[in-house]
Design an enzyme around this catalytic site. Structure first.
Site, PDB file in Angstrom:
ATOM      1  N   GLU A 226     -10.742  51.839  37.516  1.00  9.16           N
ATOM      2  CA  GLU A 226     -11.121  53.025  36.968  1.00  9.16           C
ATOM      3  C   GLU A 226     -11.085  53.998  38.541  1.00  9.16           C
ATOM      4  OE1 GLU A 226     -13.399  49.712  35.519  1.00  9.16           O
ATOM      5  OE2 GLU A 226     -12.546  49.598  37.120  1.00  9.16           O
ATOM      6  N   GLU A 275     -35.509  50.120  29.664  1.00  2.25           N
ATOM      7  CA  GLU A 275     -33.981  49.933  29.894  1.00  2.25           C
ATOM      8  C   GLU A 275     -34.023  51.395  29.509  1.00  2.25           C
ATOM      9  OE1 GLU A 275     -31.099  49.237  30.441  1.00  2.25           O
ATOM     10  OE2 GLU A 275     -31.018  47.482  31.808  1.00  2.25           O
TER      11      GLU A 275
END
Length: 478
Positions: A226, A275
């Site tokens: 990343e 969520e």
């Protein structure tokens, strides 16, 4: 174009008119979440919010930033592009930069967050202004932090050090709960550590430059770094600094850093939590993190992410960077056919793929390949495939293709009992679902059905006029 740190990006948002300072006094609950939810309801050009006057805290010394990349203008600025850059242009520019991966990192000895260091009497309730994001949450959550962990079997492989974003529930003054979704890399690292009977070292970085947050939310391959992807996105090496308690690297520009370890074999009740699916996830038994060291800047700015019924910042943050890896991985299999991919809806549970066709049935094969990509395995519940002249980012065009090209008998393919992330409220049992491919492309031989011999063409010069009109609108708004 690289931003020095989180504050540098906030300053850019301020200059571009994409940061709204809230100076009136607010309560942690429910004002901050309510204001951010209201902002998300106002459209896709919303600014970030910076709360400067929080009840119970000294004004301008405790600040909370919300919705930092929660709009397409802010997303464009994250990439160093003009704020009015069209979404489709952002997609293809992100794809171009994705192809520049890897860009080696730049290592630093110290970082701004080293200003304050704590190793004793750690109390997260004193350090962070904590609040519930949604009223049914089971506690305080940190949900926009970069969590760093490393492969335990191949620790020297830089690419197998993972930077991911996972929800973290505050369980005590120096304890967090974490949900390591099985499809994500940290779950592999935790399994490796627990098989050895060891704790898993982790670092948690809050208030980072948006480029690493974006990279951390991108479904990269397991051995892709990343940090090296962040360098590709920003066009120059990304800066990192070593942790003191573990062989892990930390984003240089973070506001707050927590070093600790996931305790081997320990599980505690975690949840519920509102969520990205627009539903609460139930309570589950989840691993626990013990925090052993904290660093932070003087008067750190706390960044948070409101999450709930789409669209919220989550959808902007993971929209393009979910679509591009899926696009690139499909291009590896079908380099001359796949045109574009839109997997921006509810974290790619629905994906729309624009492709050329080589023969009858080809589009269904493209859809099946999407289901076996790293992201498709845990998401991609419905894959819609359209012709190359249908813009997957233009939903009216997509709905037209479904309305006129899809034959329910021939073009709806259902595959039973595949994996999906357990947070999908439609999965049953949790983590298992049927998946569907909808072929909304024009039938091609040897398929012969329908009446598609007289398609309507656009007038000549439409593309040139699109550019002229966009330029005129931009000049009018400036």
């Amino acid at each position: 174009m690289a931003y020095q740190d989180f504050r540098d990006f906030l300053n850019t948002l301020q200059k571009e008119g994409q940061l709204l300072n809230v100076d009136e006094q607010v309560n942690l609950e429910p004002d901050i979440s309510a204001a951010t939810r209201a902002l998300n309801n106002l459209g896709d050009k919303s600014p970030a919010l910076l709360f400067n006057n929080i009840n119970g805290y000294e004004k301008n010394k405790t600040q909370i930033a919300m919705n930092v990349i929660g709009s397409w203008p802010n997303h464009a600025l994250m990439m160093g592009m003009p704020k009015n850059t069209p979404l489709k242009e952002q997609f293809f520019e992100f794809a171009r930069r994705y192809d520049q991966f890897p860009v080696p990192v730049q290592r630093e000895e110290t970082a701004p967050f080293h200003e304050v260091e704590l190793t004793e009497n750690i109390n997260l309730f004193d350090i962070l202004p904590l609040f519930r994001l949604n009223q049914g949450d089971g506690g305080f959550y940190i949900d926009k932090a970069c969590v760093i962990s490393r492969d335990q079997e191949d620790p020297e492989h830089f690419g197998k050090q993972n930077v991911g974003i996972y929800r973290l529930q505050v369980k005590g003054k120096d304890r967090l709960g974490i949900q390591p979704v099985p499809q994500h890399d940290i779950a592999i690292h935790l399994r490796q550590a627990e098989e050895r009977g060891q704790n898993l070292p982790v670092v948690i970085a809050l208030g980072c430059e948006p480029v690493i947050t974006t990279a951390a939310a991108t479904p990269l391959k397991y051995d892709q770094s990343e940090y090296e992807m962040a360098g590709a996105i920003q066009g120059e090496p990304y800066r990192i600094v070593k942790a003191k308690d573990a062989d892990l690297d930390i984003p240089w520009g973070a506001e707050v850093v927590l070093e600790g370890e996931i305790l081997c074999g320990e599980r505690e009740f975690e949840g519920p939590f509102g969520e990205f699916t627009g539903h609460y996830s139930g309570g589950r038994s989840m691993p626990v993190i013990q925090i052993n060291r904290v660093y932070h800047r003087q008067n750190p700015i706390f960044e948070h992410l409101y999450i709930g019924m789409p669209w919220t910042e989550t959808d902007y943050m993971i929209g393009v960077n979910t679509s591009v890896p899926l696009y690139q991985q499909l291009k590896e299999a079908f380099p001359n056919e796949v045109v574009a991919v839109n997997a921006m809806y509810t974290h790619g549970l629905v994906a729309i793929i624009s492709t050329k066709r080589r023969y009858g049935g080809f589009a269904k094969a493209v859809g099946m390949r999407a289901l076996t990509t790293p992201h498709g395995l845990g998401y991609c519940k419905v894959v819609i495939v359209v012709d190359e002249d249908v813009d997957p980012f233009n939903l009216p065009q997509v709905m037209w293709a479904i309305s006129t090209k899809l034959h329910p008998k021939h073009d709806a393919v259902i595959i039973p009992d595949l994996s999906v992330l357990p947070l999908d409220p439609g999965s049953n049992p949790a983590g298992i679902t049927h998946k569907m491919i909808l072929d909304a492309t024009t039938p091609l031989a040897p398929e012969q059905r329908g009446h598609y011999s007289q398609p309507l063409d656009s007038p000549p010069g439409v593309d040139q006029w699109e550019k002229k009109i966009i330029d005129l609108l931009n000049r009018q708004q400036s």
